[in-house]
Design an enzyme around this catalytic site. Sequence first.
Site, short mmCIF file in Angstrom:
data_model
loop_
_atom_site.label_atom_id
_atom_site.label_comp_id
_atom_site.label_asym_id
_atom_site.label_seq_id
_atom_site.Cartn_x
_atom_site.Cartn_y
_atom_site.Cartn_z
N CYS A 1 0.84 -1.20 0.00
CA CYS A 1 0.00 0.00 0.00
C CYS A 1 0.88 1.25 0.00
CB CYS A 1 -0.99 -0.04 1.17
SG CYS A 1 -2.40 1.08 0.98
N HIS B 1 -3.66 -5.63 1.20
CA HIS B 1 -3.00 -5.93 2.48
C HIS B 1 -3.10 -7.42 2.84
CE1 HIS B 1 -2.28 -1.77 3.92
NE2 HIS B 1 -3.36 -1.48 3.19
N GLU C 1 -1.28 -8.96 4.84
CA GLU C 1 -0.97 -9.10 6.27
C GLU C 1 -2.19 -9.02 7.16
OE1 GLU C 1 -0.69 -4.59 5.67
OE2 GLU C 1 -0.43 -6.42 4.50
#
Length: 231
Positions: A86, A203, A205
Amino acid sequence: MNAGIVLFPGINRERDMAIALTRASGRAPRMIWHQETDLAGLDLVVLPGGFSYGDYLRCGAMAARAPVMAAVRDFAARGGHVLGVCNGFQILIEAGMLPGALLRNAGLRFLSRDCHLRVERADTAFTRGYRAGDVFRAPMAHGDGNYFADDATLDRLEGEGLVAFRYATPAGDVTPKANPNGSARAIAGIFSPNLRTLGLMPHPEDLVDPLVGGEDGLPLFAGLAGAFAGQ
């Protein structure tokens, strides 16, 4: 895996990234302040998401000129692995480490939603936990994620196999509706020519534990950990 996460003023995804890296490798990453320049002993440097320097000027433009970024460029030039997610992807582009630009989303609105990513190649440290053609879910949270490059650059990325992920339907079809920010050729992430730097907008994660909705993103981090462990 010895990983480091770079902290810039305004970054806010470093804890999510630390959780993902720790879960995958069993080892907590080192936090690196943006004025530090010592990256010794690291296998992986991560530039996480957020709003570095409040996204003034252009997203990532000020962070790209922080002291740590000269060290990150040197680390990458020596063959180190770098991951930018990002805002981290925006920083890598502003630092000249990846080509192209990230423009305002096609609808001129901030997007906070899940998307699906199709894995374009699985023979890299970042994608070895998937198979080519696999589709996984990932949250997106950005206002400037519309990947753009001129046709010559896009053709080179395609020809050299440097497209990492594309926005797609859950079935893996690349369609305009599945490309929420309008990125050129539905590109969601790209590699450097040596395949050791990866930038992507969504994302992974944020999906590494069933308690937060799934583990779709875990193979990316587990694959990295396995690569550095020689598995």
